[in-house]
Design an enzyme around this catalytic site. Sequence first.
Site, PDB file in Angstrom:
ATOM      1  N   ARG A   1      -1.337 -23.642  -6.984  1.00  0.00           N
ATOM      2  CA  ARG A   1      -1.908 -22.783  -5.935  1.00  0.00           C
ATOM      3  C   ARG A   1      -0.965 -22.751  -4.734  1.00  0.00           C
ATOM      4  O   ARG A   1      -0.812 -21.737  -4.061  1.00  0.00           O
ATOM      5  CB  ARG A   1      -3.310 -23.272  -5.515  1.00  0.00           C
ATOM      6  CG  ARG A   1      -3.849 -22.523  -4.302  1.00  0.00           C
ATOM      7  CD  ARG A   1      -5.353 -22.640  -4.082  1.00  0.00           C
ATOM      8  NE  ARG A   1      -5.931 -23.895  -4.439  1.00  0.00           N
ATOM      9  CZ  ARG A   1      -5.832 -25.032  -3.737  1.00  0.00           C
ATOM     10  NH1 ARG A   1      -5.178 -25.051  -2.592  1.00  0.00           N
ATOM     11  NH2 ARG A   1      -6.378 -26.152  -4.176  1.00  0.00           N
TER      12      ARG A   1
ATOM     13  N   TYR B   1      -8.015   3.309   3.308  1.00  0.00           N
ATOM     14  CA  TYR B   1      -8.565   3.037   1.983  1.00  0.00           C
ATOM     15  C   TYR B   1     -10.005   2.525   2.151  1.00  0.00           C
ATOM     16  O   TYR B   1     -10.281   1.704   3.034  1.00  0.00           O
ATOM     17  CB  TYR B   1      -7.669   2.006   1.280  1.00  0.00           C
ATOM     18  CG  TYR B   1      -8.304   1.433   0.047  1.00  0.00           C
ATOM     19  CD1 TYR B   1      -8.679   2.250  -1.011  1.00  0.00           C
ATOM     20  CD2 TYR B   1      -8.566   0.074  -0.052  1.00  0.00           C
ATOM     21  CE1 TYR B   1      -9.291   1.731  -2.134  1.00  0.00           C
ATOM     22  CE2 TYR B   1      -9.169  -0.457  -1.180  1.00  0.00           C
ATOM     23  CZ  TYR B   1      -9.533   0.384  -2.209  1.00  0.00           C
ATOM     24  OH  TYR B   1     -10.152  -0.134  -3.322  1.00  0.00           O
TER      25      TYR B   1
ATOM     26  N   ASP C   1       0.040  -0.860   6.314  1.00  0.00           N
ATOM     27  CA  ASP C   1      -0.188  -0.873   4.868  1.00  0.00           C
ATOM     28  C   ASP C   1       0.797   0.137   4.276  1.00  0.00           C
ATOM     29  O   ASP C   1       0.638   1.349   4.436  1.00  0.00           O
ATOM     30  CB  ASP C   1      -1.643  -0.487   4.570  1.00  0.00           C
ATOM     31  CG  ASP C   1      -1.964  -0.526   3.080  1.00  0.00           C
ATOM     32  OD1 ASP C   1      -1.035  -0.358   2.272  1.00  0.00           O
ATOM     33  OD2 ASP C   1      -3.146  -0.703   2.735  1.00  0.00           O
TER      34      ASP C   1
ATOM     35  N   LYS D   1      -0.095  -0.827  -7.083  1.00  0.00           N
ATOM     36  CA  LYS D   1       0.281   0.591  -7.109  1.00  0.00           C
ATOM     37  C   LYS D   1       1.768   0.744  -7.446  1.00  0.00           C
ATOM     38  O   LYS D   1       2.187   0.314  -8.489  1.00  0.00           O
ATOM     39  CB  LYS D   1      -0.080   1.234  -5.770  1.00  0.00           C
ATOM     40  CG  LYS D   1      -1.436   0.806  -5.204  1.00  0.00           C
ATOM     41  CD  LYS D   1      -2.605   1.146  -6.104  1.00  0.00           C
ATOM     42  CE  LYS D   1      -3.908   0.769  -5.409  1.00  0.00           C
ATOM     43  NZ  LYS D   1      -5.031   0.573  -6.291  1.00  0.00           N
TER      44      LYS D   1
HETATM   45  N1  PLP Z   1      -4.382  -0.429   0.427  1.00  0.00           N
HETATM   46  C1  PLP Z   1      -4.349   0.805  -0.110  1.00  0.00           C
HETATM   47  C2  PLP Z   1      -3.661   1.905   0.618  1.00  0.00           C
HETATM   48  C3  PLP Z   1      -4.974   1.038  -1.341  1.00  0.00           C
HETATM   49  O1  PLP Z   1      -4.936   2.277  -1.862  1.00  0.00           O
HETATM   50  C4  PLP Z   1      -5.636  -0.035  -2.010  1.00  0.00           C
HETATM   51  C5  PLP Z   1      -6.309   0.177  -3.294  1.00  0.00           C
HETATM   52  O2  PLP Z   1      -6.458   1.296  -3.765  1.00  0.00           O
HETATM   53  C6  PLP Z   1      -5.641  -1.292  -1.398  1.00  0.00           C
HETATM   54  C7  PLP Z   1      -4.997  -1.453  -0.188  1.00  0.00           C
HETATM   55  C8  PLP Z   1      -6.344  -2.449  -2.053  1.00  0.00           C
HETATM   56  O3  PLP Z   1      -5.565  -2.949  -3.094  1.00  0.00           O
HETATM   57  P1  PLP Z   1      -6.155  -3.669  -4.413  1.00  0.00           P
HETATM   58  O4  PLP Z   1      -6.948  -2.660  -5.162  1.00  0.00           O
HETATM   59  O5  PLP Z   1      -4.906  -4.129  -5.107  1.00  0.00           O
HETATM   60  O6  PLP Z   1      -6.993  -4.813  -3.950  1.00  0.00           O
END
Ligand code: PLP
Length: 372
Positions: A45, A97, A167, A192
């Site tokens: 971990r 998101y 982000d 992604k």
């Molecule tokens: N940030 C963005 C812009 C996203 O599109 C997503 C998920 O679609 C996330 C964060 C969250 O990521 P995760 O689904 O890997 O937890």
Amino acid sequence: MNFETLAVHAGQPPDPTTGAVMTPIYQTSTYAQTRMGEAAYDYARTVNPTRNALQDCIAALEGGAHGLAFSSGMAATDTVLRLLKPGDHLLASNDVYGGTFRIFTKVYADYGITFSFVEMSDLDAVRNGIQPNTRMIWVETPTNPLLKIADIAAISSLKGAARLVVDNTFATPYLQKPLALGADIVVHSTTKYLNGHSDVVGGAIIVNNEADFTRLKFLQNAVGAVPAPLDCFLVLRGLKTLPVRMERHCSNGLTIAQFLEGHAAVERVIYPGLCSHPDHAVAAKQMCAFGGMISFIVKGGPDAARRVAEATRIFALAESLGGVESLIEVPAAMTHMSVANSPLAVDPALIRLSVGIENVNDLIDDLRQALA
Ligand code: PLP
């Protein structure tokens, strides 16, 4: 070294034990220690060599000093939010998101942190939204799903004592480098584009500030949302082709956005690479190309949007984005249900495309038959 070379090699010298050219999957939970308490590797971990390689590679690609990998994008987001204390305020984009909006308003709001949402492309709104207790500004650019653009450098000049978090999931470091533009922290859903093959859920944080890194690394171990070694290996493998994949995502994205803009059944196309995008100039200033995400509104409302999304044959009707394969979805009914009935609610006639790396003519044919 240049980006393409870093994507293949950063953090990944041949394995010191065997010379293995590909970083091995260190599938172990613990490590034998010769002297008590002195080992570099003690418990998985806390530390894992496959994860270290991934962290170093992602940090190099973002031009950051330190990277930390997590078991999901939301775990990375959660860890960044733990830098805040009760009484602090976070100012966020009014289009984030859905899961990010949910963790803000349904998790951290219960711990005495306040949130407000502004149009981040409007610098006056950002200036007016900053409160004396604002400790974090949370920017997505391009946003999910409206592909709004925020001027990272301009917001950085307004941030005062707040940390600016970007982000960078939609743009990736290949197209945009937030730390160089004045951000303090970058977060990713590596699920992604960074992994790029829709077979891993993962996240990452990249940071320059040593004190923030120390705290975030402590939290990574203390809270424990670490990625499995196999997932680290898969994201590392995906990163090697990030530049070539992004080139194709971007060229396919632009061609399809132009096709949709000329289609009679389409009311409006949102793509930062089109001159019709209200913040095209800012996007062109801070991104080197415009990515593979397109949103568009069809004529005929939500029913028409549903029919189109269910009629494609190559574009799979699915949540998520950033993989080599093309996806289509209706955010209001799928990825963004958690913002329904909130000020961030999405037009139910909006369709979001994640344009993959297939032949662009096949993708256009598919959309043409679905729109018909
Ligand atoms: N940030 C963005 C812009 C996203 O599109 C997503 C998920 O679609 C996330 C964060 C969250 O990521 P995760 O689904 O890997 O937890």
